[in-house]
Each structure stands twice: as C-alpha cells, then as structure tokens.
Design a protein around this motif. Sequence first.
Motif, PDB file in Angstrom:
ATOM      1  N   TYR A 248      43.835  35.556  11.172  1.00 47.74           N
ATOM      2  CA  TYR A 248      43.780  35.996   9.781  1.00 47.74           C
ATOM      3  C   TYR A 248      44.503  37.325   9.633  1.00 47.74           C
ATOM      4  O   TYR A 248      44.579  38.109  10.578  1.00 47.74           O
ATOM      5  N   THR A 249      44.993  37.597   8.420  1.00 46.97           N
ATOM      6  CA  THR A 249      45.410  38.956   8.102  1.00 46.97           C
ATOM      7  C   THR A 249      44.137  39.801   7.969  1.00 46.97           C
ATOM      8  O   THR A 249      43.034  39.254   7.783  1.00 46.97           O
ATOM      9  N   PRO A 250      44.249  41.124   8.054  1.00 45.49           N
ATOM     10  CA  PRO A 250      43.038  41.945   7.857  1.00 45.49           C
ATOM     11  C   PRO A 250      42.321  41.652   6.545  1.00 45.49           C
ATOM     12  O   PRO A 250      41.084  41.574   6.506  1.00 45.49           O
ATOM     13  N   LYS A 251      43.072  41.459   5.479  1.00 41.63           N
ATOM     14  CA  LYS A 251      42.456  41.176   4.176  1.00 41.63           C
ATOM     15  C   LYS A 251      41.698  39.857   4.209  1.00 41.63           C
ATOM     16  O   LYS A 251      40.574  39.753   3.695  1.00 41.63           O
ATOM     17  N   GLU A 252      42.302  38.831   4.805  1.00 36.93           N
ATOM     18  CA  GLU A 252      41.632  37.529   4.908  1.00 36.93           C
ATOM     19  C   GLU A 252      40.390  37.622   5.790  1.00 36.93           C
ATOM     20  O   GLU A 252      39.360  37.008   5.492  1.00 36.93           O
ATOM     21  N   TYR A 253      40.487  38.405   6.867  1.00 37.36           N
ATOM     22  CA  TYR A 253      39.375  38.501   7.811  1.00 37.36           C
ATOM     23  C   TYR A 253      38.150  39.152   7.170  1.00 37.36           C
ATOM     24  O   TYR A 253      37.031  38.631   7.276  1.00 37.36           O
ATOM     25  N   ILE A 254      38.358  40.283   6.487  1.00 38.34           N
ATOM     26  CA  ILE A 254      37.203  40.984   5.915  1.00 38.34           C
ATOM     27  C   ILE A 254      36.627  40.242   4.708  1.00 38.34           C
ATOM     28  O   ILE A 254      35.493  40.516   4.302  1.00 38.34           O
ATOM     29  N   ALA A 255      37.379  39.284   4.160  1.00 38.89           N
ATOM     30  CA  ALA A 255      36.830  38.446   3.094  1.00 38.89           C
ATOM     31  C   ALA A 255      35.872  37.396   3.662  1.00 38.89           C
ATOM     32  O   ALA A 255      35.014  36.876   2.933  1.00 38.89           O
ATOM     33  N   ARG A 256      36.004  37.104   4.971  1.00 42.69           N
ATOM     34  CA  ARG A 256      35.177  36.070   5.617  1.00 42.69           C
ATOM     35  C   ARG A 256      34.084  36.649   6.511  1.00 42.69           C
ATOM     36  O   ARG A 256      33.024  36.052   6.661  1.00 42.69           O
ATOM     37  N   TYR A 257      34.356  37.790   7.140  1.00 43.34           N
ATOM     38  CA  TYR A 257      33.440  38.347   8.132  1.00 43.34           C
ATOM     39  C   TYR A 257      33.201  39.835   7.864  1.00 43.34           C
ATOM     40  O   TYR A 257      34.023  40.509   7.258  1.00 43.34           O
ATOM     41  N   SER A 258      32.082  40.325   8.377  1.00 43.90           N
ATOM     42  CA  SER A 258      31.835  41.767   8.411  1.00 43.90           C
ATOM     43  C   SER A 258      32.443  42.283   9.708  1.00 43.90           C
ATOM     44  O   SER A 258      31.971  41.918  10.793  1.00 43.90           O
ATOM     45  N   PRO A 259      33.470  43.121   9.652  1.00 48.85           N
ATOM     46  CA  PRO A 259      34.140  43.559  10.882  1.00 48.85           C
ATOM     47  C   PRO A 259      33.194  44.334  11.806  1.00 48.85           C
ATOM     48  O   PRO A 259      32.481  45.235  11.367  1.00 48.85           O
ATOM     49  N   VAL A 260      33.169  43.953  13.058  1.00 48.48           N
ATOM     50  CA  VAL A 260      32.386  44.640  14.089  1.00 48.48           C
ATOM     51  C   VAL A 260      33.226  44.683  15.347  1.00 48.48           C
ATOM     52  O   VAL A 260      33.792  43.671  15.767  1.00 48.48           O
ATOM     53  N   SER A 261      33.312  45.849  15.956  1.00 42.31           N
ATOM     54  CA  SER A 261      34.031  45.974  17.217  1.00 42.31           C
ATOM     55  C   SER A 261      33.058  45.846  18.372  1.00 42.31           C
ATOM     56  O   SER A 261      32.185  46.710  18.557  1.00 42.31           O
TER      57      SER A 261
END
Length: 266
Positions: A248-261
């Motif tokens: 995913y692009t970053p925009k697509e990713y954060i629309a689907r998931y809560s980012p966690v490292s």
Amino acid sequence: MQTFRIIQPTPALKPFIRYYWILQDSTSGIVSQRTLPTGCISLVFHRGERLKVTNRNELQPHSFICGQESGYSDVTSTGDIEMIVVVFQPHAAKIFFRMPVTLLRDKNVAVADIENPALRDLAHRVEDSASHDTSIELIEDYFYKCLMSGTPYHLPRLTDVIRHINNFSQTNIKTLSDIACLSEKQFSRIFSENIGTTPKDFIRIVRLQRTLSVLQHNPGIGFAQLSYECGYTDQSHMIKEFKLFSGYTPKEYIARYSPVSDYFTF
C-alpha cells in the motif's frame, strides 16, 4: 475473545532477545492480518491452530523459525489461535541456531526440519506445557544453555552497528563498516550471515519501521515532513519504498490499519 501479552526477557538474555509475545484468540470466523518486515528473526510456537499464509498458499508449521522478510505476507486464522513467539535482537539469532541466518530469508523453517535435537525437544515441551509461564521458563532455560557455548566474535561490533542504524535515519555502508572496523566486503558478508539480510536491505526495513513509528506517534504529520524525518530522499521515494514493503501507499495503509512499529515500539 483476544488476549495479547508482551513479556520481557530476563536481564541476562536482554542483549539477545527483544521480547516474547503471546497471543490467544478464540474469535469466531476468519481473522486476517497483513504482516510487514520487522528487521528481526523470530521463533514461533503454535499451541493452537496454525495460521495460513495466503499469498504463499501454505500453513505455517507447528513450530518454526521465521527468517528476515523482504516483503509483506497475508496470514489468516484457521481456528482458535494460541501462539508464543520469541523475537530476537536483529544480530542475535545466529547465536542460538548456529547457522548463517541468510539461509532463513523469506522462509518459515520448521523446527522439525532442523538438525537440532535440543530445539526439537524444546518445541515439543512448549507445545505440551501446562501454562504460558512454564513455556517461557523452558524457552529461557534453552537459551541459557545455548549461551554456555559462547557468543560469536563479531557480536560487539554488530551491536554497535545496529545501535547506529537505530539512532540515525540516514547512513551508508562505508560508515557502518568503519564502525565495525572491517572492510566493506568483510562487513557485508559478516552482517548478512548474522542478521539474515544485506546491510542495504536492513537499512530499508528499519526505515520502513521508523516511518510506521512516526505515523503511530504523530498521525497528523505531512508526508513531506515524514519522508525527511525518516531518511528518504524525497516524498516519492518514501511512497515507492512503503508500497514495496507493505503493498500500500502510506495513505492507503493508514486508511486500513493503525500504524504500529514492531521494531521501535516494543
């Protein structure tokens, strides 16, 4: 119902083990998750039903070593989940498996397929143990015994290299080989044998994890600022790398998931 625990190793093992995590999930229905490269090798024990890696169309083994990954995977539950996972420090897995961990890259290698009777015995005992706490005790006892035969000569210099990569968003192979006091050719070979991927690819994975960490703690950040803070040459470079590793692009990713490292959080 789902429960998730992070357990810290004993102080003597902390230089080698980042943490253990335990997941139980009896949620009805299929649960799917996309996993991204974390920069760490793991040892996984399934005490419940195994997960299916859908993009490889294969079931994970009951107990296995998960090598360094160069891309994302989609995993799906096949029933009640009960997992115990050991996450190693990036440079430490080779101590316990006594093999060049480049052989594990992009693979889930079943413990049953490894010529290591003690590790196979550990897997059986963890699967049959009465409790999670007992399982962790068994795992730590195994690791202590492994350390009795010594640690690799290059471990201190690799520790310094990993610390530098973690602390600086931009670096290069020349700088890292100087820190290790090795020629660039020697450094690249020793790094790959111990970390399981090339220095260049490891830097890229840590940069991805740094991006997830910044998004996690500063969700309103602009992408231009994000790319600068995380060491990309520009915003388009960040988007290309992020999509390569996550799909995913970053925009697509954060629309689907809560980012966690996974790398910088725990």
